[in-house]
Design a protein around this motif. Structure first.
Motif, mmCIF file in Angstrom:
data_model
loop_
_atom_site.group_PDB
_atom_site.id
_atom_site.type_symbol
_atom_site.label_atom_id
_atom_site.label_comp_id
_atom_site.label_asym_id
_atom_site.label_seq_id
_atom_site.Cartn_x
_atom_site.Cartn_y
_atom_site.Cartn_z
ATOM 1 N N VAL A 162 0.838 -1.196 0.000
ATOM 2 C CA VAL A 162 0.000 0.000 0.000
ATOM 3 C C VAL A 162 0.875 1.248 0.000
ATOM 4 O O VAL A 162 0.640 2.200 -0.764
ATOM 5 C CB VAL A 162 -0.941 0.006 1.221
ATOM 6 N N GLN A 163 1.901 1.251 0.831
ATOM 7 C CA GLN A 163 2.792 2.404 0.928
ATOM 8 C C GLN A 163 3.459 2.716 -0.408
ATOM 9 O O GLN A 163 3.736 3.879 -0.716
ATOM 10 C CB GLN A 163 3.864 2.141 1.992
ATOM 11 N N HIS A 164 3.709 1.680 -1.203
ATOM 12 C CA HIS A 164 4.405 1.879 -2.479
ATOM 13 C C HIS A 164 3.467 1.887 -3.672
ATOM 14 O O HIS A 164 3.913 1.803 -4.823
ATOM 15 C CB HIS A 164 5.482 0.811 -2.640
ATOM 16 N N GLY A 165 2.163 1.986 -3.397
ATOM 17 C CA GLY A 165 1.202 2.224 -4.457
ATOM 18 C C GLY A 165 0.824 1.034 -5.310
ATOM 19 O O GLY A 165 0.251 1.197 -6.394
ATOM 20 N N HIS A 166 1.078 -0.186 -4.835
ATOM 21 C CA HIS A 166 0.715 -1.366 -5.621
ATOM 22 C C HIS A 166 -0.776 -1.697 -5.502
ATOM 23 O O HIS A 166 -1.398 -2.167 -6.459
ATOM 24 C CB HIS A 166 1.545 -2.571 -5.178
ATOM 25 N N VAL A 167 -1.338 -1.490 -4.313
ATOM 26 C CA VAL A 167 -2.756 -1.782 -4.066
ATOM 27 C C VAL A 167 -3.306 -0.747 -3.088
ATOM 28 O O VAL A 167 -2.547 -0.028 -2.430
ATOM 29 C CB VAL A 167 -2.951 -3.202 -3.474
ATOM 30 N N ASP A 168 -4.630 -0.696 -2.986
ATOM 31 C CA ASP A 168 -5.273 0.216 -2.034
ATOM 32 C C ASP A 168 -5.462 -0.423 -0.664
ATOM 33 O O ASP A 168 -5.537 0.279 0.346
ATOM 34 C CB ASP A 168 -6.630 0.667 -2.571
ATOM 35 N N HIS A 169 -5.578 -1.759 -0.635
ATOM 36 C CA HIS A 169 -5.767 -2.475 0.626
ATOM 37 C C HIS A 169 -4.712 -3.580 0.730
ATOM 38 O O HIS A 169 -4.491 -4.322 -0.233
ATOM 39 C CB HIS A 169 -7.172 -3.078 0.707
ATOM 40 N N ALA A 170 -4.100 -3.706 1.888
ATOM 41 C CA ALA A 170 -2.970 -4.624 2.058
ATOM 42 C C ALA A 170 -3.319 -6.055 1.680
ATOM 43 O O ALA A 170 -2.513 -6.762 1.070
ATOM 44 C CB ALA A 170 -2.479 -4.567 3.506
ATOM 45 N N GLU A 171 -4.527 -6.485 2.022
ATOM 46 C CA GLU A 171 -4.903 -7.880 1.767
ATOM 47 C C GLU A 171 -5.026 -8.212 0.279
ATOM 48 O O GLU A 171 -5.079 -9.382 -0.098
ATOM 49 C CB GLU A 171 -6.240 -8.206 2.448
ATOM 50 N N ASN A 172 -5.075 -7.193 -0.561
ATOM 51 C CA ASN A 172 -5.243 -7.421 -2.000
ATOM 52 C C ASN A 172 -3.939 -7.740 -2.719
ATOM 53 O O ASN A 172 -3.961 -8.042 -3.913
ATOM 54 C CB ASN A 172 -5.899 -6.199 -2.652
ATOM 55 N N TRP A 173 -2.815 -7.653 -2.018
ATOM 56 C CA TRP A 173 -1.520 -7.973 -2.630
ATOM 57 C C TRP A 173 -1.196 -9.435 -2.308
ATOM 58 O O TRP A 173 -0.949 -9.787 -1.154
ATOM 59 C CB TRP A 173 -0.428 -7.048 -2.101
ATOM 60 N N PRO A 174 -1.203 -10.320 -3.311
ATOM 61 C CA PRO A 174 -1.036 -11.762 -3.037
ATOM 62 C C PRO A 174 0.349 -12.161 -2.549
ATOM 63 O O PRO A 174 0.516 -13.276 -2.055
ATOM 64 C CB PRO A 174 -1.317 -12.413 -4.402
ATOM 65 N N TRP A 175 1.316 -11.280 -2.679
ATOM 66 C CA TRP A 175 2.695 -11.648 -2.375
ATOM 67 C C TRP A 175 3.181 -11.012 -1.069
ATOM 68 O O TRP A 175 4.334 -10.614 -0.936
ATOM 69 C CB TRP A 175 3.596 -11.250 -3.545
ATOM 70 N N SER A 176 2.285 -10.939 -0.115
ATOM 71 C CA SER A 176 2.647 -10.520 1.236
ATOM 72 C C SER A 176 1.882 -11.397 2.215
ATOM 73 O O SER A 176 1.025 -12.193 1.816
ATOM 74 C CB SER A 176 2.311 -9.038 1.472
ATOM 75 N N SER A 177 2.156 -11.222 3.487
ATOM 76 C CA SER A 177 1.491 -12.036 4.512
ATOM 77 C C SER A 177 0.220 -11.389 5.050
ATOM 78 O O SER A 177 -0.374 -11.895 6.000
ATOM 79 C CB SER A 177 2.462 -12.304 5.669
ATOM 80 N N ALA A 178 -0.216 -10.271 4.447
ATOM 81 C CA ALA A 178 -1.396 -9.564 4.964
ATOM 82 C C ALA A 178 -2.637 -10.443 4.934
ATOM 83 O O ALA A 178 -3.363 -10.553 5.932
ATOM 84 C CB ALA A 178 -1.626 -8.283 4.171
ATOM 85 N N ALA A 179 -2.908 -11.080 3.795
ATOM 86 C CA ALA A 179 -4.100 -11.931 3.694
ATOM 87 C C ALA A 179 -3.984 -13.135 4.611
ATOM 88 O O ALA A 179 -4.987 -13.618 5.156
ATOM 89 C CB ALA A 179 -4.303 -12.378 2.247
ATOM 90 N N TYR A 180 -2.777 -13.626 4.804
ATOM 91 C CA TYR A 180 -2.551 -14.750 5.724
ATOM 92 C C TYR A 180 -2.863 -14.333 7.161
ATOM 93 O O TYR A 180 -3.560 -15.046 7.892
ATOM 94 C CB TYR A 180 -1.108 -15.226 5.594
ATOM 95 N N HIS A 181 -2.366 -13.165 7.570
ATOM 96 C CA HIS A 181 -2.561 -12.717 8.952
ATOM 97 C C HIS A 181 -4.006 -12.325 9.241
ATOM 98 O O HIS A 181 -4.442 -12.360 10.399
ATOM 99 C CB HIS A 181 -1.646 -11.526 9.252
ATOM 100 N N THR A 182 -4.759 -11.943 8.209
ATOM 101 C CA THR A 182 -6.141 -11.518 8.431
ATOM 102 C C THR A 182 -7.161 -12.595 8.087
ATOM 103 O O THR A 182 -8.368 -12.364 8.199
ATOM 104 C CB THR A 182 -6.452 -10.258 7.595
ATOM 105 N N GLY A 183 -6.683 -13.759 7.642
ATOM 106 C CA GLY A 183 -7.575 -14.871 7.360
ATOM 107 C C GLY A 183 -8.279 -14.798 6.029
ATOM 108 O O GLY A 183 -9.218 -15.562 5.778
ATOM 109 N N LEU A 184 -7.824 -13.921 5.136
ATOM 110 C CA LEU A 184 -8.479 -13.771 3.840
ATOM 111 C C LEU A 184 -7.810 -14.585 2.743
ATOM 112 O O LEU A 184 -8.273 -14.587 1.606
ATOM 113 C CB LEU A 184 -8.505 -12.292 3.433
ATOM 114 N N ASN A 185 -6.726 -15.241 3.079
ATOM 115 C CA ASN A 185 -6.050 -16.105 2.110
ATOM 116 C C ASN A 185 -6.729 -17.465 2.113
ATOM 117 O O ASN A 185 -6.676 -18.198 3.098
ATOM 118 C CB ASN A 185 -4.567 -16.247 2.473
#
Length: 233
Positions: free
Chosen positions: A124-147
């Motif tokens: 999000v900070q680098h402008g790839h997506v608007d919401h962290a969970e929408n970037w498949p190549w990070s642990s955001a979706a894993y940590h929030t249960g959306l993966n």
């Protein structure tokens, strides 16, 4: 100036960042899905091979960032070397990373969760997506249960487990942390420690860490050392 030795302490998580010599894609180019998928797989495989517990990660088009605890001192260095070899043979030739990777020791109980939030919000900070969970190549979706894909290789840090008694509680609480984001001051503290390759923690943590680390953990004071008083009469 001599290069700093790698900073290591037993059972202490490290925040690691390495820039690629050449970005996988330019700012206005399509997201390089296949290379990012490859890097994600290599991070998983190499972490398991070299006994490095990965707590959080973010793969961007220009860098690799993760928080991990190595089982042994050379674990992260070997992990990075292994990824570099795979990258060089599959994605490019020549030098892979821009200089040495940088790392900072992170205090459990106080800084692990802020660092995980910092990591997961990098896209999000680098402008790839608007919401962290929408970037498949990070642990955001894993940590929030959306993966939706099962993840059997990441290792939750004990601080993450303190967020709740069930996976749903932990995921919901971490989602709140992501939504709150971090203050500019906290981001600056994390980035300063990472850039300088120091330890990130309070005075008690630094005091207890000093005798067991591989080198100095904070910057030296500026200026010449104070001269000792002449006690001769």
């Amino acid at each position: 100036m001599a290069r700093l030795a790698r900073l290591y302490a037993p059972n202490t998580p490290q925040l690691v960042q390495a820039y690629f010599v050449e970005a996988l894609a330019g700012p206005n180019e399509a997201t390089p899905v296949e290379p990012l998928d490859m890097l994600s797989g290599w991070l998983q495989h190499c972490a398991q091979e070299h006994h490095v517990a990965i707590h959080g990660w973010a793969l961007l088009t220009d860098r690799l960032v993760f928080l991990a605890t190595p089982a042994q001192r050379p674990g992260i260095a070997r992990l990075m070397q292994a990824i570099g070899r795979r990258y060089a043979t599959r994605l490019k030739t020549g030098r892979v990373f821009e200089g040495r990777y940088r790392s900072a020791l992170v205090e459990p109980g106080k800084w692990v969760l802020p660092v995980l939030v910092w990591l997961d919000t990098q896209p999000v900070q680098h402008g790839h997506v608007d919401h962290a969970e929408n970037w498949p190549w990070s642990s955001a979706a894993y940590h929030t249960g959306l993966n939706l894909k099962p993840n059997t290789w990441a290792t939750d840090h004990a601080d993450y487990w303190e967020l709740g008694n069930t996976p749903f509680e932990r995921q919901a609480t971490f989602r709140d942390l992501l939504n709150e984001s971090l203050s500019a001051n906290r981001r600056q503290q994390i980035e300063k420690a990472l850039f300088g390759q120091w330890a990130l923690g309070d005075e008690a943590f630094l005091h207890n860490l000093a005798p067991i680390v591989s080198r100095r953990i904070t910057p030296a004071k500026r200026g010449r050392p104070r001269k000792k008083a002449n006690l001769a009469s």
